[in-house]
Design an enzyme around this catalytic site. Sequence first.
Site, PDB file in Angstrom:
ATOM      1  N   SER A   1       0.858  -1.185   0.000  1.00  0.00           N
ATOM      2  CA  SER A   1       0.000   0.000   0.000  1.00  0.00           C
ATOM      3  C   SER A   1       0.891   1.230   0.000  1.00  0.00           C
ATOM      4  O   SER A   1       2.021   1.198   0.513  1.00  0.00           O
ATOM      5  CB  SER A   1      -0.893   0.017   1.240  1.00  0.00           C
ATOM      6  OG  SER A   1      -1.514   1.284   1.412  1.00  0.00           O
TER       7      SER A   1
ATOM      8  N   TYR B   1      -1.978  -1.473  10.561  1.00  0.00           N
ATOM      9  CA  TYR B   1      -2.124  -1.708   9.119  1.00  0.00           C
ATOM     10  C   TYR B   1      -0.973  -1.060   8.357  1.00  0.00           C
ATOM     11  O   TYR B   1      -0.365  -1.674   7.475  1.00  0.00           O
ATOM     12  CB  TYR B   1      -3.458  -1.160   8.617  1.00  0.00           C
ATOM     13  CG  TYR B   1      -3.659  -1.356   7.128  1.00  0.00           C
ATOM     14  CD1 TYR B   1      -4.069  -2.589   6.631  1.00  0.00           C
ATOM     15  CD2 TYR B   1      -3.421  -0.315   6.222  1.00  0.00           C
ATOM     16  CE1 TYR B   1      -4.233  -2.781   5.266  1.00  0.00           C
ATOM     17  CE2 TYR B   1      -3.592  -0.508   4.866  1.00  0.00           C
ATOM     18  CZ  TYR B   1      -4.003  -1.736   4.390  1.00  0.00           C
ATOM     19  OH  TYR B   1      -4.154  -1.927   3.039  1.00  0.00           O
TER      20      TYR B   1
END
Length: 263
Positions: free
Chosen positions: A144, A157
């Site tokens: 990401s 995360y």
Amino acid sequence: MSQSTSSKPLALITGASTGIGATYADRLAKRGYDLILVARDGAKLEQLAAKLSSENGVSVRAFRADLTDAASLKSLETLIRDTPQISLLVNNAGSILPGGFKDSDVEDIDNLIRLNVTSLARLSRVALDGLKTHKDGAIINIASVLALAAEISDPVYTASKAFVLTFTQSLQVELANSGLYFQVVLPAATRTDIWAKGGKNIEEVPGVMEVDELVDAALVGFDKKEPVTIPPLQDENKWFALDNARQALRMEFLQSHAAPRYK
């Protein structure tokens, strides 16, 4: 559906029932890959497997597995060891936390790390020996842009995706002479059901990319053998500048004494 013994290349995709994983499955099937699709939702997997097999004339196997569960993960590892025909591993499975760190249960934190970090590292290692037997063996790891932007999202995360980036870059160095290709993909916000699962409203997120565009762009990067693919980044020179600056720091770290500012 049963796996064939065809001469087609074989890809295994985790998190394949929806979103990015399902789109990779569609695109790879169109490229002539046989597939092994892995996810927790067995019913969705079976439906997708039947659809892709019928539309593309490839063999598609659905394998239900919960990668946060040790026994389930080991069953998938056994499948990979027993299937050296796999030439491409797509580590896509991942999740987010409903809230920030202070609002999250420790078990939810642990499960996210098991899914986003532990399973990815284990599956990469288990697949490695088989992948080395293929002249085009490859691993695609889905990270990401948050790996480069710790300020934006929750700590767990974000850190898990930073692991995926660094892990893949280190593999590229350690196994540079192996003949394998390792690609890490850094999506920004993408329209998938991960947002709803995390209790977030996708309509409140700026700059959301459609999943088809994301995967198609990532596969262009794959075909170009990019080590790092960042589909939303318009000026790739900004990435090169950042990476060059990072690499320039390495020699600065090799010092026997602390810097004067710490004395």
